[in-house]
Design a protein around this motif. Structure first.
Motif, PDB file in Angstrom:
ATOM      1  N   PHE A   1      24.102 -64.037 -62.351  1.00 33.97           N
ATOM      2  CA  PHE A   1      24.174 -62.709 -61.535  1.00 33.97           C
ATOM      3  C   PHE A   1      25.272 -62.343 -60.884  1.00 33.97           C
TER       4      PHE A   1
ATOM      5  N   LEU B   1      19.779 -56.711 -66.065  1.00 35.14           N
ATOM      6  CA  LEU B   1      20.804 -56.844 -65.019  1.00 35.14           C
ATOM      7  C   LEU B   1      22.223 -56.812 -65.595  1.00 35.14           C
TER       8      LEU B   1
ATOM      9  N   PRO C   1      23.584 -52.317 -59.066  1.00 29.88           N
ATOM     10  CA  PRO C   1      23.053 -52.510 -59.986  1.00 29.88           C
ATOM     11  C   PRO C   1      21.423 -52.578 -59.848  1.00 29.88           C
TER      12      PRO C   1
ATOM     13  N   PRO D   1      18.253 -53.407 -61.185  1.00 27.94           N
ATOM     14  CA  PRO D   1      17.241 -54.481 -61.060  1.00 27.94           C
ATOM     15  C   PRO D   1      18.115 -55.611 -60.614  1.00 27.94           C
ATOM     16  N   ALA D   2      17.855 -56.083 -58.989  1.00 25.16           N
ATOM     17  CA  ALA D   2      18.873 -57.030 -58.545  1.00 25.16           C
ATOM     18  C   ALA D   2      18.068 -58.125 -58.072  1.00 25.16           C
ATOM     19  N   LEU D   3      18.385 -59.232 -58.123  1.00 28.87           N
ATOM     20  CA  LEU D   3      17.768 -60.168 -57.338  1.00 28.87           C
ATOM     21  C   LEU D   3      17.795 -59.907 -55.916  1.00 28.87           C
TER      22      LEU D   3
ATOM     23  N   ALA E   1      24.626 -53.609 -64.654  1.00 28.34           N
ATOM     24  CA  ALA E   1      25.618 -54.108 -63.620  1.00 28.34           C
ATOM     25  C   ALA E   1      26.908 -53.457 -64.088  1.00 28.34           C
TER      26      ALA E   1
ATOM     27  N   VAL F   1      28.162 -61.796 -63.352  1.00 28.04           N
ATOM     28  CA  VAL F   1      28.259 -60.445 -63.864  1.00 28.04           C
ATOM     29  C   VAL F   1      28.473 -59.493 -62.938  1.00 28.04           C
ATOM     30  N   SER F   2      28.240 -59.641 -61.761  1.00 22.40           N
ATOM     31  CA  SER F   2      28.704 -58.621 -60.631  1.00 22.40           C
ATOM     32  C   SER F   2      30.232 -58.635 -60.255  1.00 22.40           C
TER      33      SER F   2
ATOM     34  N   ARG G   1      16.879 -60.097 -67.086  1.00 21.36           N
ATOM     35  CA  ARG G   1      18.146 -60.794 -67.110  1.00 21.36           C
ATOM     36  C   ARG G   1      18.879 -59.650 -67.753  1.00 21.36           C
TER      37      ARG G   1
ATOM     38  N   LEU H   1      26.307 -56.518 -55.446  1.00 23.09           N
ATOM     39  CA  LEU H   1      25.173 -57.153 -55.589  1.00 23.09           C
ATOM     40  C   LEU H   1      23.962 -56.394 -55.447  1.00 23.09           C
TER      41      LEU H   1
END
Lengths: 433, 517
Positions: A202, B37, B74, B76-78, B41, A205-206, B34, B71
């Motif tokens: 993640f 994401l 985007p 759908p993010a964690l 992103a 990608v960020s 995933r 972070l």
């Protein structure tokens, strides 16, 4: 996934009831939830006012009916160890219901604990079939395959094909790079779980380059450095693994191997355990082995050196580097008291030490009682110190203890640019005394 | 940062929903979120101008704001966790980022410091999610158990998410939950929300002043991404304090002398601004016209004017401006530097005045409580003889080395243990002795006075009421009663300075009665 496949194969024969240990550990709750899900599956109306006994009876009836109709009910209990707390009435009634001839059901428990089945009571365990499936954490190769799979774009997406091909080519070239292997190793050294890898991806990608929409090695490096909470653990853990495996393979002490693996699996490799391990080695093995070990250790450190070099500061160290001068004084005074072997000390004794330091060195940092107390409370808020008893007298008289190690304190004093030289001297002098 | 939003980026976001699941290798936990994401992103912030404005509104937080944008934006993010010390701008940065950059999305904010219990938290979240759309909600019972709450939350969220919105759930001040009654359970529940809800359009953000180590749990929940908010350095603090000030030049010259010493004591910007405010008023007093451009000579003069007050401010945590003290300092300020210094020494004398009012009986009660806590009980007979006066005999003792050491250890113990406890009877006995002594004195003083003294003996009737008032104001505290005697024991909480102030206000010679080692 398996359940979905099964459902596709045999559409009408399976119904799944999911319970979660965190939410449904109370028996009444769990029964209500089971009844609700059963009603949902079979399009019956669910009454919220039904009592727990009604729900239990309903569940048993449903089990019997489904058994007669050749429908299987699968109970999935997540966080199984939380169900095993208390009286385990739910588990007993579930497993008891399985015993009757007409019911066709299976209970599957999912848990993080390896010894979850040891937590069961005798009567529950006797009804348990003792079949365990252990899922091991994935190896580095499969993790790499997973990463490739996640990051590659599918060929048939709606994006322009030229972009897709360029993107995929770039990603493949990154994966075959040696530096990438290094990054992957340092990641998996500390934490090889898929969630950790997901978080890393993640972040990668960020850090994607906004102009070209492509990933680059730099984005991977940035992501790794921003997950720098682990790097100190990285170096220690990598060291630990190499040490432990080398020692134990060569010397063959199987019991220690099992103990260390268990500890490493739980993930609590701390510096103290490393030190204690080194102590035991020192005591029981010869110097020759030690030299050999140190050679291996040195090599493994160098292996990760380039990646870890910049990030060798722990969280606490960063916090201490952010403190004000007065707060640093208080920490150093507490450290001196501990060195003088005061088993317990409170704020008034710390103030006494502070005053004696001020008298000895005549610094300009002599502040009053209330101001020092406020700094003391700030330290408590940041959890660098804490009280040693539960709930006692006034705040000034309760015993406190330091929650940081002397090494962290020394390191972060060096990092703090405005730290007066006196503090360094105080800290160093007591080392040599 | 790119400004152009190319067409391919927008189409990528719509591609994600249809990603098919190919034949699987063994481990493939969540392929579809995933992909989503990945895809969104690249969407990036839509509006370049608002990013610039955002960074302007958040001074010295550029790196953290960029992290947040990267972070969070985007969709759908964690889950994300912001942690750092107090007053470091976490909540502000987060809320500004969310409201400015994604104004169309739902923001559900719960500050756990203002919610007293888990039940209140559940109620607040559900009401913010617009459960008003279903009119029956208010008639339903508020969910108490976690299972009810999760199902209600999931229902509310699926309704919103199916309309294509993204919901941000923000939990602020997470560290206070640890001191709640069932705090651990609630914490594990909050951290598992991501798994339990299984809704990728819901983004969870946690804000806490404690480091993530405090929340580490053994179960494998999805760990959030961490963003650390460090404390401000001196320069950053100066920039923040100058912002928005009506007189930046004067203020910056003031800060260049005043900020560094105060920064050595505390680095929190809120405390600094509270201290700097009255100091700046003091600083700009000699200047008639605030807008005047100051040169070196004026700056030096202003600095000399404010320096004594700066020294005083360094030894206080907060100043309550009293009219008397302000008068004194004003008068002395006009008299010149030398007398200001003298007054400074004498300001210590000013602070010996008791800053709040207490009744006479309460003061005497407080003094007797202080003495009972401080002195061991065996000394009472020596200090207070039958008439209530103090015994003035001085005892000479040879002090040997052993007794000196013993005295040191006892002093050490005294520091560790704090004030001692005393039963109620002892307190009342000492109180009676003290008041009878002072009664004599008062009778002697008002002998000339024709006015009848409303006797001290009248005080005894409401002593117990006064006692309970003192307990409620935390001057005394009740400790555990001895199980054998079953009488209440009390402990005094005041320190020596306050006791001396109180004694001075009733002209009571406290130092004669205090036990010294």
């Amino acid at each position: 996934m398996v359940l979905d496949d099964l459902k596709k194969e045999h559409p009408d024969a399976i119904s799944v009831i999911r319970l979660n240990g965190m939410l449904h550990s109370d028996d009444n709750c769990a029964m209500k939830e089971i009844a609700r899900q059963l009603c949902l599956e079979h399009q019956l109306s669910f009454s919220k006012m039904a009592s727990s006994d009604d729900n239990t009876e309903f569940m048993i009836d449903m089990l019997r009916e489904c058994g007669l109709a050749h429908k299987t009910i699968i109970f999935v209990l997540e966080e199984f160890d939380l169900f095993a707390q208390g009286k385990q009435r739910l588990l007993y009634s579930l497993l008891d219901a399985m015993q009757s001839l007409t019911s066709q059901a299976i209970v599957i428990g999912v848990s993080c604990r390896l010894d979850a089945d040891q937590l069961l009571e005798k009567r529950v365990r006797s009804r348990f079939s003792h079949r365990k499936l252990i899922f091991l954490p994935s190896s580095v190769d499969s993790l790499q395959r997973l990463m490739e799979h996640l990051l590659m774009l599918p060929e048939d997406s709606h994006l322009p094909t030229k972009y897709v091909m360029e993107y995929n080519a770039r990603v493949t070239s990154i994966f075959s790079d040696k530096k990438f292997k290094g990054i992957l190793n340092s990641l998996t050294d500390s934490d090889a779980t898929t969630s950790h890898i997901l978080r890393f991806l993640f972040r990668v990608v960020s850090y994607m380059d906004m102009d070209s929409g492509l990933l680059s090695m730099q984005s991977f490096m940035n992501a790794l450095s921003s997950m720098r909470r682990q790097p100190k653990m990285d170096s220690l853990q990598g060291l630990f693994w190499s040490l432990s495996i080398i020692i134990l393979c060569r010397v063959g002490l199987l019991s220690i191997l099992i103990h260390i693996l268990k500890e490493a699996y739980i993930g609590l490799c701390t510096k103290r355990s490393l030190h204690s391990l080194l102590h035991t080695i020192n005591r029981t093995f010869s110097v020759f082995v030690l030299n050999w070990l140190s050679f291996f250790v040195f090599r493994s450190l160098h292996h990760n050196d380039a990646l870890i070099q910049q990030h060798h500061i722990s969280d606490n160290g960063i916090l201490i580097a952010d403190l004000s001068i007065l707060e640093l004084y208080i920490l150093v005074c507490m450290h001196r008291l501990e060195d003088k072997e005061h088993s317990s000390y409170n704020f008034t004794t710390i103030m006494k030490e502070y005053k004696s330091v001020q008298d000895a060195y005549r610094t300009s940092d002599n502040y009053s009682h209330t101001v020092c107390f406020r700094a003391f409370e700030h330290l408590l808020d940041r959890e660098l110190i804490s009280f040693a008893d539960k709930k006692g007298k006034a705040l000034e008289y309760r015993p406190v203890k330091l929650l940081i190690s002397s090494h962290e304190l020394a390191q972060s004093l060096k990092l703090n640019t405005t730290c007066p030289a006196v503090l360094q001297k105080l800290l160093d002098r007591e080392r040599y005394m | 940062m790119s400004q152009t939003v190319t067409p391919r980026r927008t189409t990528r976001s719509s591609a994600s929903a249809l990603s098919s699941v190919p034949a699987a290798p063994k481990y493939r936990p969540k392929p579809s979120p995933r992909r989503q994401l990945l895809v969104t992103a690249a969407a990036g912030p839509k509006d370049y101008d608002s990013v610039g404005e955002l960074l302007d509104a958040l001074p010295c937080r550029r790196a953290q704001a960029m992290d947040l944008i990267r972070l969070l934006v985007p969709a759908p993010a964690l889950p994300l966790m912001l942690y750092g010390g107090a007053a470091t701008g976490k909540t502000r940065t987060l809320l500004l980022a969310l409201t400015n950059l994604r104004p169309s999305q739902r923001l559900v904010y719960a500050s756990l410091r203002s919610l007293p219990s888990p039940r209140a938290l559940f109620a607040s979240l559900l009401s913010q999610l617009g459960a008003t759309s279903s009119s029956t909600f208010s008639r339903q019972r508020l969910p108490e158990k976690p299972s009810d709450f999760i199902s209600a939350l999931r229902n509310a969220l699926t309704g919103i998410v199916s309309q294509g919105e993204v919901v941000y759930l923000v939990f602020d001040n997470l560290d206070v939950v640890r001191s709640w009654d069932k705090g651990d359970q609630l914490l594990t529940l909050l951290f598992r929300l991501h798994d339990l809800l299984q809704l990728p359009q819901v983004v969870l953000v946690y804000v806490s002043s404690a480091t993530p180590d405090a929340y580490y749990s053994m179960t494998g929940s999805v760990e959030p991404n961490y963003v650390y908010f460090s404390d401000y350095t001196v320069d950053e603090a100066r920039d923040i304090l100058i912002r928005g000030h009506p007189n930046p030049k004067l203020y910056s010259s003031f800060l260049s002398v005043a900020l560094k010493p105060l920064f050595r004591v505390t680095r929190r910007v809120d405390e600094l601004s509270a201290v700097l405010e009255p100091l700046f008023n003091r600083y700009s007093e000699p200047l008639g016209d605030l807008k005047a451009v100051s040169d070196e000579g004026i700056k030096r003069r202003l600095f000399e004017h404010v320096q004594p007050h700066l020294a005083v401010a360094l030894s206080e945590t907060f100043s309550v401006p009293m009219r008397a003290s302000m008068h004194e300092i004003k008068d002395s300020g006009s008299a010149g530097k030398g007398s200001a210094k003298r007054q400074l020494g004498g300001r210590e004398g000013l602070s010996t005045e008791l800053e709040f009012h207490m009744s006479m009986s309460a003061k005497y009660l407080l003094l007797s409580a202080f003495l009972s806590s401080r002195n061991p009980a065996t000394l009472d007979a020596a200090l207070f003889d039958s008439t209530g006066g103090s015994d003035n005999r001085k005892r000479k003792r040879k002090s040997s080395q052993a007794s000196l050491d013993m005295k040191d250890t006892m002093a050490e113990e005294m520091l560790m243990k704090g004030p001692g406890t005393f039963p109620l009877e002892r307190l009342l006995a000492i109180f009676q002795c003290i008041t009878s002594v002072s009664e004599d004195k008062h009778e002697v003083e008002c002998a000339d006075n024709k006015e009848p003294e409303s006797g001290m003996t009248d005080l005894m009737s409401d002593v117990l009421l006064q006692l309970s008032t003192l307990c409620n104001s935390n001057f005394l505290s009740k400790s555990r009663s001895c199980p054998l005697e079953s009488s209440a024991r009390y402990r005094s909480n005041i320190d020596e300075d306050l006791a001396l102030k109180v004694a001075r206000s009733v002209s009571f010679p406290l130092s004669k009665y205090m036990y010294r080692r």
